[in-house]
Design an enzyme around this catalytic site. Structure first.
Site, PDB file in Angstrom:
ATOM      1  N   CYS A   1      60.896  76.713 -60.757  1.00  0.00           N
ATOM      2  CA  CYS A   1      61.113  75.262 -60.800  1.00  0.00           C
ATOM      3  C   CYS A   1      59.974  74.712 -61.638  1.00  0.00           C
ATOM      4  O   CYS A   1      58.819  75.135 -61.470  1.00  0.00           O
ATOM      5  CB  CYS A   1      61.067  74.699 -59.378  1.00  0.00           C
ATOM      6  SG  CYS A   1      61.009  72.896 -59.312  1.00  0.00           S
TER       7      CYS A   1
ATOM      8  N   CYS B   1      64.351  71.690 -66.531  1.00  0.00           N
ATOM      9  CA  CYS B   1      64.623  71.669 -65.094  1.00  0.00           C
ATOM     10  C   CYS B   1      65.582  72.832 -64.815  1.00  0.00           C
ATOM     11  O   CYS B   1      66.664  72.892 -65.401  1.00  0.00           O
ATOM     12  CB  CYS B   1      65.272  70.335 -64.735  1.00  0.00           C
ATOM     13  SG  CYS B   1      65.808  70.204 -63.022  1.00  0.00           S
TER      14      CYS B   1
END
Ligand code: DGL
Length: 296
Positions: A196, A83
């Site tokens: 992302c 992440c």
């Protein structure tokens, strides 16, 4: 110091931990499973608190440390913070907290995009947290600026919820993305960096749009590079799992399917489960993945 063979074997067989706020880190898992198919994986999805991208940095840090602690307790030999938002605010602290465990974090793949750009103008699509974080801004200051490359930061707060919802094509988010690609092209941007881990799941949607609109734009993400880094770290620390033959893998598995590429199971832990979540995971991973849900 004498290390006995059994403990080396145990350490090698320990799982690789992966963490994301939701299902985005599975895009990294897919690269890992392809490059390191003999490894076992355990995944922590903080579906109760997703999305992280709009949260305060302290909040992201404490949620991430909780996830890393959980994966550490499962006996992981290496952890990937899959992440970008969590890496931006918690990678340094996590490494300090577990100095003996390799922890790999994610930073948007801006460097390769800068090197490959002909127009000298690239865009990074990421969450607000990642775009404001030090890791990305260090790359802009130390690499993009001296190179004379212009970096456009793009943030749409609906992108992560859209992926978590299974990317319905009739949604306004999809429409906005289509229009945005045209805007990027008009600005002379020739590389889009998916900053992302949720975003690679709509990479084919972007590529279809780019092809339909006949635009000269490349799309870049970090998944492959992260898998290569993990492979290198495991080999340096002699922690890579030795090759397991299909019989021993099958003995470890609870599901025995014959016509599929049998590999180690992925253990999936979510802080909040739902039927929609399981359906989405199965859709994103494809039928070949042997998936086990973790419950306490
Ligand atoms: N996959 C996370 C990332 O790479 C998503 C962040 C979020 O939950 O907003 O940043």
């Amino acid at each position: 110091m004498v290390i006995d063979a059994a403990s080396i074997d145990d350490a090698q067989r320990a799982p690789i931990g992966l963490f994301d706020s939701g299902i985005g880190g599975l895009s990294v898992y897919l690269h890992l499973a392809q490059q390191l198919p003999n490894e076992r994986y355990i995944y922590y999805a903080d579906t109760l608190n997703v999305p992280y991208g709009n949260r305060e940095s302290d909040d992201i840090e404490s949620l991430t440390l909780k996830a890393v602690e959980w994966l550490h307790k499962q006996g992981c030999k290496l952890i990937v913070i899959a992440c970008n938002s969590a890496s931006a605010y918690a990678l340094d602290t996590a490494r300090r907290s577990y100095p003996n465990m390799p922890i790999v974090g994610l930073v948007p793949a801006l460097k390769p995009a800068i090197l490959a750009s002909n127009s000298g103008h690239v865009a990074v699509l990421a969450t607000k947290a990642t775009l404001n974080g030090r890791l990305l801004n260090d790359v802009i200051t130390n690499f993009a600026n001296p190179n004379g490359t212009v970096v456009t930061k793009y943030f749409d707060p609906q992108l992560v919820p859209w992926v978590e919802a299974g990317m319905p094509l009739q949604d306004e988010t999809a429409q906005r993305l289509r229009q945005q690609i045209q805007v990027f092209a008009n600005e002379g941007i020739d590389h889009l960096v998916l900053g992302c881990t949720h975003y690679p799941f709509f990479k084919s949607f972007l590529l279809d749009e780019i092809a339909q609109q006949q635009l000269a734009i490349q799309v870049v993400d970090s998944g492959q590079a992260i898998a290569e880094r993990v492979k290198q770290l495991l080999s340096e620390s002699k922690l890579a799992t030795a090759f397991l033959d299909k019989t021993s893998i099958r003995n470890l598995n609870t599901i025995d399917r014959t016509n599929v590429d049998i590999r180690q199971p992925l253990t999936f832990h979510a802080t909040k489960y739902s039927d929609r979540l399981s359906a989405l995971i199965e859709r994103l991973l494809g039928q070949e993945t042997i998936l086990q849900y973790y419950s306490e």
